[in-house]
Design an enzyme around this catalytic site. Structure first.
Site, PDB file in Angstrom:
ATOM      1  N   GLU A  19       0.849  -1.188   0.000  1.00 25.79           N
ATOM      2  CA  GLU A  19       0.000   0.000   0.000  1.00 25.79           C
ATOM      3  C   GLU A  19       0.886   1.239   0.000  1.00 25.79           C
ATOM      4  O   GLU A  19       1.895   1.293   0.698  1.00 25.79           O
ATOM      5  CB  GLU A  19      -0.877  -0.015   1.255  1.00 25.79           C
ATOM      6  CG  GLU A  19      -1.810   1.174   1.407  1.00 25.79           C
ATOM      7  CD  GLU A  19      -2.684   1.026   2.643  1.00 25.79           C
ATOM      8  OE1 GLU A  19      -3.462   0.054   2.697  1.00 25.79           O
ATOM      9  OE2 GLU A  19      -2.573   1.866   3.559  1.00 25.79           O
ATOM     10  N   ARG A 124     -14.620   3.305   6.113  1.00 24.76           N
ATOM     11  CA  ARG A 124     -15.310   4.436   6.719  1.00 24.76           C
ATOM     12  C   ARG A 124     -14.391   5.642   6.808  1.00 24.76           C
ATOM     13  O   ARG A 124     -14.774   6.763   6.489  1.00 24.76           O
ATOM     14  CB  ARG A 124     -15.810   4.070   8.128  1.00 24.76           C
ATOM     15  CG  ARG A 124     -16.734   5.133   8.722  1.00 24.76           C
ATOM     16  CD  ARG A 124     -16.887   4.993  10.223  1.00 24.76           C
ATOM     17  NE  ARG A 124     -15.664   5.347  10.927  1.00 24.76           N
ATOM     18  CZ  ARG A 124     -15.537   5.379  12.255  1.00 24.76           C
ATOM     19  NH1 ARG A 124     -16.565   5.035  13.005  1.00 24.76           N
ATOM     20  NH2 ARG A 124     -14.400   5.718  12.819  1.00 24.76           N
ATOM     21  N   ALA A 144     -19.058   1.982   6.741  1.00 23.28           N
ATOM     22  CA  ALA A 144     -18.481   1.333   5.561  1.00 23.28           C
ATOM     23  C   ALA A 144     -19.478   0.379   4.914  1.00 23.28           C
ATOM     24  O   ALA A 144     -19.482   0.206   3.693  1.00 23.28           O
ATOM     25  CB  ALA A 144     -17.199   0.599   5.950  1.00 23.28           C
ATOM     26  N   TYR A 179     -10.245  -6.275  11.726  1.00 21.87           N
ATOM     27  CA  TYR A 179      -9.433  -5.883  12.873  1.00 21.87           C
ATOM     28  C   TYR A 179      -9.199  -7.075  13.808  1.00 21.87           C
ATOM     29  O   TYR A 179     -10.064  -7.396  14.627  1.00 21.87           O
ATOM     30  CB  TYR A 179     -10.114  -4.742  13.627  1.00 21.87           C
ATOM     31  CG  TYR A 179     -10.324  -3.524  12.761  1.00 21.87           C
ATOM     32  CD1 TYR A 179      -9.373  -2.521  12.711  1.00 21.87           C
ATOM     33  CD2 TYR A 179     -11.460  -3.404  11.960  1.00 21.87           C
ATOM     34  CE1 TYR A 179      -9.537  -1.415  11.889  1.00 21.87           C
ATOM     35  CE2 TYR A 179     -11.638  -2.314  11.117  1.00 21.87           C
ATOM     36  CZ  TYR A 179     -10.672  -1.315  11.100  1.00 21.87           C
ATOM     37  OH  TYR A 179     -10.834  -0.225  10.271  1.00 21.87           O
ATOM     38  N   GLN A 210      -6.049  -4.794   9.674  1.00 22.79           N
ATOM     39  CA  GLN A 210      -5.177  -3.802  10.272  1.00 22.79           C
ATOM     40  C   GLN A 210      -3.871  -4.479  10.661  1.00 22.79           C
ATOM     41  O   GLN A 210      -3.808  -5.692  10.845  1.00 22.79           O
ATOM     42  CB  GLN A 210      -5.842  -3.204  11.516  1.00 22.79           C
ATOM     43  CG  GLN A 210      -5.006  -2.131  12.205  1.00 22.79           C
ATOM     44  CD  GLN A 210      -5.730  -1.519  13.385  1.00 22.79           C
ATOM     45  OE1 GLN A 210      -6.223  -0.407  13.296  1.00 22.79           O
ATOM     46  NE2 GLN A 210      -5.815  -2.234  14.492  1.00 22.79           N
TER      47      GLN A 210
END
Length: 317
Positions: A19, A124, A144, A179, A210
């Site tokens: 990313e 989100r 989201a 998460y 995450q």
């Protein structure tokens, strides 16, 4: 190709992805290319490009300060198109609830469709700096899950104000966040998994987690997700520690736990150069274990810098 198609095509082989963040306004995209170039050796099937929401800045007007709203890192879709063209690799723009109305989201998705971008990451987003809790933008989505529904509807030709009969439907592959140590606002991991299931039921095709530093958290999360009926691929997100301040900053910002063994090794370091090496070695160890455990993709949060990710990639791929 879609992210899910890349995973299926790999036939169980773990893929490499990463990313990046757009440069700040006024910066040249060449620095971004310089950081991407060495990572292309590991043949990433896709690259994520983050989106920043708006920020408040104060502009001096003859001694009086006006509060203005700006985006410090615009250009997500343009960067996705540039990378796709330059490297012939799929790109995944992040699409946020925060800072965007539903109409602006629709226009962004139409642009992506025209550019041949087939994947989006629906998030989100965070609260603005002056907000204690996330507040949706005027005319925007609060969750989201609602954003996923809008993208799913657009894939069916259902736009905000029209149903369009066409042979050129969009067909976005939708990623969402997961998460392993629960979202900061969730009262429990169980309730957080319910929210994740809602996103998958709304049309999400895969999950990216995450960051975490204890692989057992990922493997337990995957098992609990399966029990909850979540069967889409769950991609682990990894970030190597780079500076000693990360010991305080990462738990504070992301509400994650760091293993005692990692903390001990970082505390032995005399400077951040040594900390960076500890972070690389820990991430290599994590990556190998995740590969052995069947992770479909190893997704690295590079934050626009590639030298430590390159070292990890050379040890793994």
């Amino acid at each position: 190709m879609k992210v899910t198609e890349h995973i299926e095509k790999a036939n169980g082989k773990t893929l490499f992805s990463f990313e990046i963040i757009p440069p700040k306004k006024g910066k040249n995209i060449q620095e971004l290319y310089n950081n991407i170039d060495p990572l292309m050796d590991f043949k990433p099937p896709f690259i994520d490009v983050t989106t920043s929401r708006e920020e408040h800045v104060y502009v001096d007007r003859d001694g009086l300060f006006d509060r203005k709203i700006t985006r410090m890192r615009p250009g997500t879709v343009g960067i996705c198109a540039a990378i796709k063209h330059k490297y012939n690799v799929d790109t995944v723009p992040h699409v946020l609830c925060g800072g965007f109305s539903k109409e602006e989201t629709e226009y962004l998705l139409v642009d992506c469709h025209y550019l041949g971008i087939e994947n989006v990451m629906a998030l989100r987003g965070d609260a603005m700096s002056h907000q204690r809790y996330f507040e949706p933008s005027n005319g925007g989505h609060p969750y989201a899950c609602d954003l996923v529904k809008q993208i799913t509807n657009l894939n069916k030709g259902k736009y905000l104000h029209d149903v369009i009969e066409t042979d050129d439907l969009a067909d976005f592959c939708i990623g969402v966040a997961g998460y392993p140590e629960k979202h900061i606002e969730a009262p429990s991991l169980s309730s957080d998994l319910k929210r994740l299931k809602e996103k998958v039921d709304a049309g999400a095709d895969y999950v990216v987690t995450q960051m975490f530093f204890d692989n057992s958290k990922y493997f337990e999360f995957v098992e609990e997700a399966k029990k909850a009926g979540i069967t889409v691929p769950i991609i682990p997100g990894l970030k190597p520690i780079a500076i000693s301040k990360h010991l305080q900053m990462l738990p504070q910002v992301f509400k994650i736990d760091l293993p005692e063994a990692l903390i001990s090794e970082v505390e032995k370091c005399k400077n951040n150069k040594e900390v960076r090496q500890v972070g690389i070695e820990w991430c290599i160890k994590q990556s190998k274990e995740l590969m052995e455990g069947g992770a479909p993709v190893l997704h690295y949060y590079s934050m626009g810098k590639s030298s430590n990710i390159e070292q990890i990639g050379r040890a793994i791929f």
